[in-house]
Every structure is written in structure tokens, then in C-alpha cells.
Motif scaffolding. Structure first.
Motif, PDB file in Angstrom:
ATOM      1  N   UNK A 245       0.831  -1.187   0.000  1.00 29.81           N
ATOM      2  CA  UNK A 245       0.000   0.000   0.000  1.00 29.81           C
ATOM      3  C   UNK A 245       0.872   1.246   0.000  1.00 29.81           C
ATOM      4  N   UNK A 246       0.321   2.328  -0.513  1.00 32.95           N
ATOM      5  CA  UNK A 246       0.991   3.626  -0.486  1.00 32.95           C
ATOM      6  C   UNK A 246       0.153   4.560   0.370  1.00 32.95           C
ATOM      7  N   UNK A 247       0.770   5.125   1.397  1.00 34.36           N
ATOM      8  CA  UNK A 247       0.100   6.090   2.261  1.00 34.36           C
ATOM      9  C   UNK A 247       0.540   7.494   1.851  1.00 34.36           C
TER      10      UNK A 247
ATOM     11  N   UNK B 139       4.161  -0.047   1.700  1.00 33.45           N
ATOM     12  CA  UNK B 139       5.400  -0.073   0.936  1.00 33.45           C
ATOM     13  C   UNK B 139       6.068   1.275   0.800  1.00 33.45           C
ATOM     14  N   UNK B 140       5.304   2.360   0.974  1.00 34.83           N
ATOM     15  CA  UNK B 140       5.871   3.702   0.824  1.00 34.83           C
ATOM     16  C   UNK B 140       4.928   4.718   1.431  1.00 34.83           C
ATOM     17  N   UNK B 141       5.501   5.844   1.840  1.00 30.87           N
ATOM     18  CA  UNK B 141       4.723   6.990   2.289  1.00 30.87           C
ATOM     19  C   UNK B 141       5.091   8.168   1.396  1.00 30.87           C
TER      20      UNK B 141
ATOM     21  N   UNK C   4      10.555   4.259  11.592  1.00 32.15           N
ATOM     22  CA  UNK C   4      10.568   3.238  10.543  1.00 32.15           C
ATOM     23  C   UNK C   4      11.671   3.589   9.535  1.00 32.15           C
ATOM     24  N   UNK C   5      12.936   3.453   9.929  1.00 30.33           N
ATOM     25  CA  UNK C   5      14.031   3.929   9.072  1.00 30.33           C
ATOM     26  C   UNK C   5      14.106   3.237   7.712  1.00 30.33           C
ATOM     27  N   UNK C   6      13.565   2.042   7.575  1.00 28.75           N
ATOM     28  CA  UNK C   6      13.626   1.336   6.294  1.00 28.75           C
ATOM     29  C   UNK C   6      12.412   1.594   5.407  1.00 28.75           C
ATOM     30  N   UNK C   7      11.434   2.295   5.924  1.00 31.52           N
ATOM     31  CA  UNK C   7      10.230   2.585   5.142  1.00 31.52           C
ATOM     32  C   UNK C   7      10.522   3.703   4.142  1.00 31.52           C
ATOM     33  N   UNK C   8      10.384   3.440   2.843  1.00 33.46           N
ATOM     34  CA  UNK C   8      10.640   4.496   1.858  1.00 33.46           C
ATOM     35  C   UNK C   8       9.660   5.657   2.014  1.00 33.46           C
ATOM     36  N   UNK C   9      10.206   6.862   2.058  1.00 36.37           N
ATOM     37  CA  UNK C   9       9.390   8.069   2.087  1.00 36.37           C
ATOM     38  C   UNK C   9       9.780   8.936   0.899  1.00 36.37           C
TER      39      UNK C   9
ATOM     40  N   UNK D 258      -3.760  11.386  -5.117  1.00 38.13           N
ATOM     41  CA  UNK D 258      -3.474  10.371  -6.129  1.00 38.13           C
ATOM     42  C   UNK D 258      -2.202  10.698  -6.894  1.00 38.13           C
ATOM     43  N   UNK D 259      -2.029  11.976  -7.235  1.00 39.77           N
ATOM     44  CA  UNK D 259      -0.802  12.382  -7.921  1.00 39.77           C
ATOM     45  C   UNK D 259       0.412  12.064  -7.054  1.00 39.77           C
ATOM     46  N   UNK D 260       0.336  12.367  -5.755  1.00 39.31           N
ATOM     47  CA  UNK D 260       1.461  12.092  -4.857  1.00 39.31           C
ATOM     48  C   UNK D 260       1.756  10.600  -4.784  1.00 39.31           C
ATOM     49  N   UNK D 261       0.718   9.771  -4.679  1.00 37.42           N
ATOM     50  CA  UNK D 261       0.907   8.324  -4.635  1.00 37.42           C
ATOM     51  C   UNK D 261       1.547   7.824  -5.919  1.00 37.42           C
ATOM     52  N   UNK D 262       1.070   8.325  -7.059  1.00 41.83           N
ATOM     53  CA  UNK D 262       1.636   7.897  -8.350  1.00 41.83           C
ATOM     54  C   UNK D 262       3.098   8.343  -8.479  1.00 41.83           C
ATOM     55  N   UNK D 263       3.393   9.569  -8.055  1.00 43.51           N
ATOM     56  CA  UNK D 263       4.766  10.044  -8.130  1.00 43.51           C
ATOM     57  C   UNK D 263       5.688   9.223  -7.235  1.00 43.51           C
ATOM     58  N   UNK D 264       5.193   8.829  -6.069  1.00 45.70           N
ATOM     59  CA  UNK D 264       6.016   8.024  -5.168  1.00 45.70           C
ATOM     60  C   UNK D 264       6.354   6.680  -5.802  1.00 45.70           C
ATOM     61  N   UNK D 265       5.362   6.038  -6.411  1.00 45.72           N
ATOM     62  CA  UNK D 265       5.612   4.749  -7.048  1.00 45.72           C
ATOM     63  C   UNK D 265       6.599   4.885  -8.202  1.00 45.72           C
ATOM     64  N   UNK D 266       6.462   5.965  -8.985  1.00 44.93           N
ATOM     65  CA  UNK D 266       7.385   6.184 -10.100  1.00 44.93           C
ATOM     66  C   UNK D 266       8.795   6.459  -9.597  1.00 44.93           C
ATOM     67  N   UNK D 267       8.907   7.198  -8.502  1.00 38.22           N
ATOM     68  CA  UNK D 267      10.205   7.525  -7.930  1.00 38.22           C
ATOM     69  C   UNK D 267      10.927   6.274  -7.433  1.00 38.22           C
ATOM     70  N   UNK D 268      10.187   5.319  -6.888  1.00 35.04           N
ATOM     71  CA  UNK D 268      10.788   4.141  -6.275  1.00 35.04           C
ATOM     72  C   UNK D 268      10.929   2.971  -7.239  1.00 35.04           C
TER      73      UNK D 268
END
Length: 409
Positions: free
Chosen positions: A17-19, A99-101, A151-156, A398-408
Motif C-alpha cells: 500500500x501507499x500512504x 510499501x511507501x509513504x 521506521x528507518x527502512x520505510x521508503x518516504x 493520487x498524484x502524490x501516490x503515483x509520483x512516489x511509485x514512479x520515484x521508487x
């Protein structure tokens, strides 16, 4: 947590999930998206908000649950609100993993335009931009810092409101100050970029190639700005170095003669902190009307007698005038206007503001369909209007969630 209403279960693909966190000074909005579905669904699995942080009666609401009163630690209310959101999300994971914030970060300065994964070094850079966006930047960074520790290993991923405007030409970015100010990063950045990025996706889907022409999007919320787009890219915007510039807003001034500020500091002896509070928190619709920062509240007092009614009328008249004036300026930059779009809280839900703005834009060929406007239809212009006028709900999360997935990825 047992005293709070239980959250309903949600279906998911079972993937990460993406928060998304959107942190303001007194509220934190969150949304949870299913990162395992391609393309990413535009509707969140669930979302919610803690509001009234730091006030006497904070509350929490989320999809499927009626808002309810909460108690926050008086010493660290912001940290307490984040902990509540964390606990509510953990309670609904049902064995799945975050999976990401993604964080809405208002200002990336002259260094960050693309979404970036945040580590300690990036966080320190972003802290240096706090003076440029004092209403939002420190709170987003506080949330990032807390999660980095816990959560140091959680991608932000930081997603920047300034990023969309990276395409505006230098003649729009540069301010008429000594040139070394430009070299130090004092320039027009523009804001509400996540909202405008969504418009660049949604408008061609609904309106086809018409959206690729000379388009002005009016993001009218508690903060407000315009973006002039050509071929779905930003070519000009009303907010500048800070989120104070441009349109009159709920509590912010918008464009203001700096001489007035110098006068108040020199002659009236206002200190820097007091001036900052006035410009950000006590001006705009609230300051002029003395009633509220919200047009839907002020309009109820336009018929009042005496000073109260006069202030309500002039506040709304000034608010509309500033929007019309800036649309005219943006149309001049574009060399004409093909489409005008209203979005965000005021733009999407206040038909009377749209009507008053469009009434004063007939010289550009704008003609409104009154019934469509009252119904908040997707297209509210009359068939014979030379300019298509649209209402398009924004979706920054939604834009932020999509950008996070693209970044990672």
C-alpha cells in the motif's frame, strides 16, 4: 483505541500500500492507495483527516466512519495526531504491508523539482526552505522526521508543489530585484503543483485536445492561485517566491505593494513576526470581511445593514476582482484563452463565485450556462461561449501516490 469506532474492512490486491500524508498546521489529511494495481486507482482505499490539532476540540474522520472527538497530547499534539493515524492504518492492514509513504511538501527550493526519496540529507535541505512556506513546510517535515526515526527502512518520498512549474520560462521566474537575488534562488516558484499536475492528466481525458490549448486553471481553496497552461505545461502562475503572492485568499493577502509592509514596520512599528502573522493569518477574505475566510459564509452577510454588510460585500468584490484581473493577465501571456477551469474547495463548490468571475470575463468570450453552473456540471459554459468553462475536482493525493511509485520503481 477501543473507545473509537471501528473502521470497516477494505478490499485490496494484497500488494504493498501507499500512504499519502498532507500535513498542515492544524490538520493532517491521509489517503491509502493500492500500489499493486496498474494503473493506480484514482480512488483511495480509504482516507481521512485529523483536524483541530492544537485546538480545544480536535476530531478524526475517515471514509466509512463518522467524525468523532479525540484527545491529543497537549505537549505534542502533532506527534499525537500522527500516532493516531498510524494506529488506524495499522489496524486496517489485515496482513498487508505499507510499501511507501508519499508526502506533499510545498517547497523544493531551487534544488528539488522531481519527487525524491527522503533521507537525513534531503530532510536537512528541505528544512532550509521552511521560511519560504511557513504554513506547511515544517509540519510535513516533522512527519517525515518522525517516520524516519520510527521506521528507518520505510521508503518516504517528497512530492513538491513547486515541481509542476519548473517549465515556466526564465522571464516568468525572475523577479525584478538585483540579479544576484536570482543567483541565490530568490525567484518565482509557484505552488499547488500537485493539483495542476492532476489537471494536466484529467482535463484531456474529459475534454480531449481542447485542454491542450490556451488553458487557465483556477485553484481556489483556502490558498488560491492560477496556472496558465499551454499543451498541459505550466507557462505562468500567480504565486511566486512564497505562497503569499497572487490572488487574494482565505487569510493571506495575495499580491501586495511591499511599500505598505515597509510603512507598517517603519511608521507603525510592527515587528517581523507580527507582520508575518498579519500577512498569512489575518488578511485576505477574513481580514477584509471580519467574518470568515470562506466565501460561502461571507455571502450570507452581503445583505446585512451597516458596516458588517459593507465589509462582506467589499471582501467578495475584491476577491472576485483579483481573480478576474489575474485571469486577464494570464490570458495576455497565453495570447488568448480557450479553456477556463475551476478546481479546489471554493472553485468546485461555490457556484456564485464562478458566476461572478465569469460575468466579468465576457470580454474574453466567456458565456455561462447558469443551470449547469448551479449543478456543478463538468462543463458550465453556454454552447455559444468562445471559451470552454469547466469544473474539475482535483486529486492531489493520487498524484502524490503515483509520483512516489514512479520515484521508487
Amino acid at each position: 483505541m477501543s473507545a473509537h469506532p471501528a473502521a470497516p474492512a477494505v478490499e485490496s490486491s494484497g500488494a504493498d500500500l501507499v500512504v499519502v500524508l498532507n500535513c498542515g498546521s492544524s490538520s493532517i489529511k491521509f489517503a491509502v492507495y493500492d500500489g499493486g494495481v496498474d494503473p493506480l486507482p484514482r480512488r483511495a482505499l480509504w482516507n481521512g483527516k485529523v483536524q483541530g490539532i492544537g485546538g480545544p476540540s480536535p476530531d478524526f474522520g475517515e471514509s466509512g466512519v463518522e467524525p468523532f472527538a479525540i484527545e491529543l497530547d497537549g505537549g505534542t499534539p502533532y506527534r499525537s495526531a500522527l500516532a493516531l493515524i498510524r494506529d488506524r492504518i495499522l489496524a486496517r492492514l489485515a496482513g498487508r504491508r505499507v510499501g511507501a509513504v508519499a508526502h506533499r511538501v510545498v517547497h523544493g527550493g531551487s534544488k528539488y523539482f522531481e519527487p525524491v526519496r527522503v533521507d537525513a540529507g534531503v530532510l536537512e535541505d528541505l528544512r532550509s526552505f521552511i521560511p519560504l512556506a511557513p504554513l506547511h513546510q515544517p509540519f510535513a517535515l516533522e512527519a517525515i522526521a518522525i517516520l524516519l526515526r520510527e521506521y528507518p527502512r520505510l521508503p518516504q518520498v517528497a512530492c513538491f508543489d513547486t515541481g509542476f512549474h519548473h517549465t515556466i520560462p526564465k522571464v516568468e521566474q525572475i523577479l525584478p530585484l538585483p540579479y544576484d537575488a536570482w543567483e541565490r534562488g530568490v525567484r518565482r516558484y509557484g505552488f499547488h503543483g500537485l493539483s495542476y499536475a492532476y489537471m494536466a492528466t484529467a482535463l484531456p481525458e474529459r475534454h480531449g485536445d481542447a485542454a491542450r490549448g490556451r488553458t487557465i486553471v483556477a485553484h481556489l481553496g483556502s490558498g488560491a492561485s492560477l496556472c496558465a497552461m499551454q499543451d498541459l505545461e505550466s507557462v505562468a502562475t500567480t504565486m511566486g517566491f512564497s505562497a503569499l503572492d497572487g490572488l487574494m485568499m482565505g487569510t493571506r493577502t495575495g499580491a501586495l505593494d511591499p511599500g505598505a509592509v515597509i510603512y507598517m514596520m517603519e511608521i507603525e512599528k510592527l515587528g517581523l513576526e507580527e507582520v508575518g502573522r498579519m500577512l498569512y493569518h489575518r488578511s485576505g477574505l477574513l481580514g477584509v470581511s471580519g467574518i470568515s475566510p470562506e466565501p460561502r459564509v461571507i455571502v450570507r452577510h452581503e445583505g446585512d445593514e451597516g458596516e458588517a454588510g459593507e465589509r462582506a460585500r467589499i471582501a467578495l468584490a475584491l476577491y472576485v476582482r483579483r481573480i478576474v484581473r489575474e485571469i486577464g493577465a494570464m490570458a495576455a501571456v497565453l495570447g488568448g484563452l480557450d479553456m477556463l477551469v475551476f478546481t479546489a474547495g471554493v472553485g468546485e463548490h461555490n457556484a456564485f463565485i464562478r458566476e461572478r468571475v465569469c460575468r466579468d470575463l465576457t470580454f474574453l468570450g466567456v458565456a455561462l450556462d447558469d443551470a449547469a453552473n448551479e449543478a456543478h456540471a463538468a462543463t458550465i459554459s453556454a454552447p455559444d461561449s468562445r471559451v470552454r468553462v469547466a469544473v474539475e475536482p482535483t486529486n492531489e493525493e493520487w498524484i502524490a501516490a503515483r509520483q512516489a511509485l514512479e520515484c521508487l520503481s
